[in-house]
Design a protein around this motif. Structure first.
Motif, PDB file in Angstrom:
ATOM      1  N   ILE A  69       0.839  -1.200   0.000  1.00 54.32           N
ATOM      2  CA  ILE A  69       0.000   0.000   0.000  1.00 54.32           C
ATOM      3  C   ILE A  69       0.870   1.245   0.000  1.00 54.32           C
ATOM      4  O   ILE A  69       0.611   2.200  -0.744  1.00 54.32           O
ATOM      5  CB  ILE A  69      -0.990  -0.034   1.183  1.00 54.32           C
ATOM      6  CG1 ILE A  69      -2.004  -1.156   0.960  1.00 54.32           C
ATOM      7  CG2 ILE A  69      -1.679   1.318   1.360  1.00 54.32           C
ATOM      8  CD1 ILE A  69      -2.855  -1.500   2.161  1.00 54.32           C
ATOM      9  N   TYR A  70       1.929   1.240   0.782  1.00 54.84           N
ATOM     10  CA  TYR A  70       2.848   2.389   0.797  1.00 54.84           C
ATOM     11  C   TYR A  70       3.464   2.589  -0.586  1.00 54.84           C
ATOM     12  O   TYR A  70       3.575   3.719  -1.067  1.00 54.84           O
ATOM     13  CB  TYR A  70       3.942   2.196   1.848  1.00 54.84           C
ATOM     14  CG  TYR A  70       4.749   3.443   2.077  1.00 54.84           C
ATOM     15  CD1 TYR A  70       4.364   4.380   3.026  1.00 54.84           C
ATOM     16  CD2 TYR A  70       5.895   3.708   1.319  1.00 54.84           C
ATOM     17  CE1 TYR A  70       5.088   5.541   3.223  1.00 54.84           C
ATOM     18  CE2 TYR A  70       6.622   4.866   1.509  1.00 54.84           C
ATOM     19  CZ  TYR A  70       6.216   5.777   2.457  1.00 54.84           C
ATOM     20  OH  TYR A  70       6.932   6.934   2.634  1.00 54.84           O
ATOM     21  N   GLN A  71       3.847   1.494  -1.249  1.00 51.51           N
ATOM     22  CA  GLN A  71       4.447   1.591  -2.582  1.00 51.51           C
ATOM     23  C   GLN A  71       3.482   2.214  -3.580  1.00 51.51           C
ATOM     24  O   GLN A  71       3.886   3.039  -4.409  1.00 51.51           O
ATOM     25  CB  GLN A  71       4.885   0.208  -3.078  1.00 51.51           C
ATOM     26  CG  GLN A  71       6.118  -0.318  -2.402  1.00 51.51           C
ATOM     27  CD  GLN A  71       6.449  -1.752  -2.792  1.00 51.51           C
ATOM     28  OE1 GLN A  71       5.598  -2.499  -3.295  1.00 51.51           O
ATOM     29  NE2 GLN A  71       7.691  -2.147  -2.550  1.00 51.51           N
ATOM     30  N   ILE A  72       2.209   1.853  -3.515  1.00 52.28           N
ATOM     31  CA  ILE A  72       1.214   2.436  -4.419  1.00 52.28           C
ATOM     32  C   ILE A  72       1.137   3.943  -4.195  1.00 52.28           C
ATOM     33  O   ILE A  72       1.152   4.728  -5.139  1.00 52.28           O
ATOM     34  CB  ILE A  72      -0.163   1.771  -4.231  1.00 52.28           C
ATOM     35  CG1 ILE A  72      -0.137   0.366  -4.827  1.00 52.28           C
ATOM     36  CG2 ILE A  72      -1.276   2.617  -4.865  1.00 52.28           C
ATOM     37  CD1 ILE A  72      -1.360  -0.464  -4.538  1.00 52.28           C
ATOM     38  N   LEU A  73       1.065   4.352  -2.936  1.00 54.12           N
ATOM     39  CA  LEU A  73       0.982   5.781  -2.629  1.00 54.12           C
ATOM     40  C   LEU A  73       2.265   6.512  -3.018  1.00 54.12           C
ATOM     41  O   LEU A  73       2.217   7.639  -3.518  1.00 54.12           O
ATOM     42  CB  LEU A  73       0.682   5.979  -1.142  1.00 54.12           C
ATOM     43  CG  LEU A  73      -0.705   5.520  -0.700  1.00 54.12           C
ATOM     44  CD1 LEU A  73      -0.782   5.457   0.821  1.00 54.12           C
ATOM     45  CD2 LEU A  73      -1.778   6.427  -1.264  1.00 54.12           C
ATOM     46  N   GLU A  74       3.391   5.852  -2.829  1.00 55.37           N
ATOM     47  CA  GLU A  74       4.686   6.464  -3.133  1.00 55.37           C
ATOM     48  C   GLU A  74       4.869   6.655  -4.644  1.00 55.37           C
ATOM     49  O   GLU A  74       5.452   7.634  -5.088  1.00 55.37           O
ATOM     50  CB  GLU A  74       5.790   5.571  -2.581  1.00 55.37           C
ATOM     51  CG  GLU A  74       7.174   6.172  -2.636  1.00 55.37           C
ATOM     52  CD  GLU A  74       8.189   5.236  -1.997  1.00 55.37           C
ATOM     53  OE1 GLU A  74       8.997   5.748  -1.216  1.00 55.37           O
ATOM     54  OE2 GLU A  74       8.162   4.019  -2.272  1.00 55.37           O
ATOM     55  N   ARG A  75       4.358   5.723  -5.418  1.00 53.15           N
ATOM     56  CA  ARG A  75       4.513   5.788  -6.882  1.00 53.15           C
ATOM     57  C   ARG A  75       3.471   6.678  -7.549  1.00 53.15           C
ATOM     58  O   ARG A  75       3.521   6.872  -8.759  1.00 53.15           O
ATOM     59  CB  ARG A  75       4.431   4.385  -7.476  1.00 53.15           C
ATOM     60  CG  ARG A  75       5.617   3.535  -7.121  1.00 53.15           C
ATOM     61  CD  ARG A  75       5.547   2.196  -7.828  1.00 53.15           C
ATOM     62  NE  ARG A  75       6.569   1.309  -7.290  1.00 53.15           N
ATOM     63  CZ  ARG A  75       6.350   0.087  -6.866  1.00 53.15           C
ATOM     64  NH1 ARG A  75       5.145  -0.437  -6.931  1.00 53.15           N
ATOM     65  NH2 ARG A  75       7.333  -0.642  -6.382  1.00 53.15           N
ATOM     66  N   ALA A  76       2.543   7.166  -6.778  1.00 56.03           N
ATOM     67  CA  ALA A  76       1.485   8.009  -7.343  1.00 56.03           C
ATOM     68  C   ALA A  76       2.103   9.239  -7.988  1.00 56.03           C
ATOM     69  O   ALA A  76       3.091   9.784  -7.506  1.00 56.03           O
ATOM     70  CB  ALA A  76       0.507   8.429  -6.246  1.00 56.03           C
ATOM     71  N   GLY A  77       1.515   9.659  -9.068  1.00 57.81           N
ATOM     72  CA  GLY A  77       1.977  10.864  -9.742  1.00 57.81           C
ATOM     73  C   GLY A  77       1.669  12.093  -8.901  1.00 57.81           C
ATOM     74  O   GLY A  77       0.868  12.043  -7.968  1.00 57.81           O
ATOM     75  N   ASP A  86      -9.737   2.421  -4.708  1.00 60.66           N
ATOM     76  CA  ASP A  86      -8.747   2.531  -5.789  1.00 60.66           C
ATOM     77  C   ASP A  86      -7.522   1.687  -5.474  1.00 60.66           C
ATOM     78  O   ASP A  86      -7.009   0.966  -6.334  1.00 60.66           O
ATOM     79  CB  ASP A  86      -8.293   3.990  -5.980  1.00 60.66           C
ATOM     80  CG  ASP A  86      -9.387   4.903  -6.470  1.00 60.66           C
ATOM     81  OD1 ASP A  86     -10.324   4.431  -7.143  1.00 60.66           O
ATOM     82  OD2 ASP A  86      -9.301   6.123  -6.178  1.00 60.66           O
ATOM     83  N   ILE A  87      -7.039   1.789  -4.242  1.00 56.34           N
ATOM     84  CA  ILE A  87      -5.847   1.041  -3.828  1.00 56.34           C
ATOM     85  C   ILE A  87      -6.130  -0.459  -3.871  1.00 56.34           C
ATOM     86  O   ILE A  87      -5.314  -1.246  -4.348  1.00 56.34           O
ATOM     87  CB  ILE A  87      -5.374   1.498  -2.436  1.00 56.34           C
ATOM     88  CG1 ILE A  87      -4.852   2.935  -2.531  1.00 56.34           C
ATOM     89  CG2 ILE A  87      -4.311   0.558  -1.875  1.00 56.34           C
ATOM     90  CD1 ILE A  87      -4.562   3.592  -1.202  1.00 56.34           C
ATOM     91  N   TYR A  88      -7.310  -0.845  -3.396  1.00 58.27           N
ATOM     92  CA  TYR A  88      -7.706  -2.255  -3.420  1.00 58.27           C
ATOM     93  C   TYR A  88      -7.696  -2.789  -4.860  1.00 58.27           C
ATOM     94  O   TYR A  88      -7.151  -3.866  -5.136  1.00 58.27           O
ATOM     95  CB  TYR A  88      -9.088  -2.415  -2.792  1.00 58.27           C
ATOM     96  CG  TYR A  88      -9.664  -3.803  -2.894  1.00 58.27           C
ATOM     97  CD1 TYR A  88      -9.129  -4.856  -2.153  1.00 58.27           C
ATOM     98  CD2 TYR A  88     -10.731  -4.066  -3.745  1.00 58.27           C
ATOM     99  CE1 TYR A  88      -9.655  -6.140  -2.252  1.00 58.27           C
ATOM    100  CE2 TYR A  88     -11.262  -5.337  -3.853  1.00 58.27           C
ATOM    101  CZ  TYR A  88     -10.722  -6.368  -3.104  1.00 58.27           C
ATOM    102  OH  TYR A  88     -11.230  -7.634  -3.208  1.00 58.27           O
TER     103      TYR A  88
END
Length: 141
Positions: free
Chosen positions: A22-30, A39-41
Motif C-alpha cells: 500500500i505504501y508503494q502504491i501511494l509512493e509511486r502516485a503521480g 482505488d488502492i484495493y
C-alpha cells in the motif's frame, strides 16, 4: 533496506507485506494523485496481491494515525489519501466524477495569512477545497 520499510519503521509500524504494498502504491502516485481505499484495493488486485478491502482501510487508518498519509474528506462522503508532504497545497474537486487536482498559490497563502492577522488569528493549519465541474467531459453529461 527499502525506503518504504524505513518509513514504516520510523512511523513505529511493523513492516508487513500489505503495509509495504500500500505504501508503494501511494509512493509511486503521480504528482497530485489521490486514491480512495477502493482505488488502492483495485490496484492491489490488478497486481495479483491477496489483500482484502478491510485490510486496505485498516492500513490507511494506521498510516493516517502515524502521520504517513493525509486523508481528505470531500462532499458526498468521498475520502482520498495521499502521502503526507511538508508543503501546503490546496485541492479542486469535480462534483460529478470526483476527480481531484492539487494546486499551490503563494499569493493565496499570503492573502489567507493577512486575513487571519486582520482578525487576530495565527494560522496553525489550513485546508482549502474548491468544488466545480472538470473539463474532462463531465460538463457535457
Amino acid at each position: 533496506m527499502a525506503l518504504e520499510n524505513q518509513e514504516l519503521r520510523k512511523a513505529g509500524l511493523k513492516v508487513t507485506l500489505p503495509r509495504v504494498k500500500i505504501y508503494q502504491i501511494l509512493e509511486r502516485a503521480g504528482e497530485g494523485d489521490h486514491f480512495s481505499a477502493e482505488d488502492i484495493y483495485k490496484l492491489l488486485m490488478e497486481q495479483g496481491e491477496d489483500v482484502g478491502l478491510a485490510t486496505v482501510y485498516r492500513v490507511l487508518t494506521q498510516f493516517e494515525s502515524a502521520g504517513l498519509v493525509s486523508r481528505h474528506h470531500f462532499e458526498g462522503g468521498h475520502s482520498v489519501f495521499e502521502l503526507s508532504r511538508d508543503e501546503q497545497h490546496d485541492h479542486v474537486v469535480c462534483v460529478k466524477c470526483g476527480k481531484v487536482r492539487e494546486f499551490h498559490d503563494p499569493d493565496l497563502v499570503k492573502r489567507q495569512n493577512a486575513i487571519a492577522e486582520e482578525l487576530g488569528f495565527t494560522i496553525t493549519d489550513r485546508t482549502l477545497y474548491l468544488y466545480g465541474v472538470c473539463k474532462d467531459g463531465c460538463e457535457k453529461k
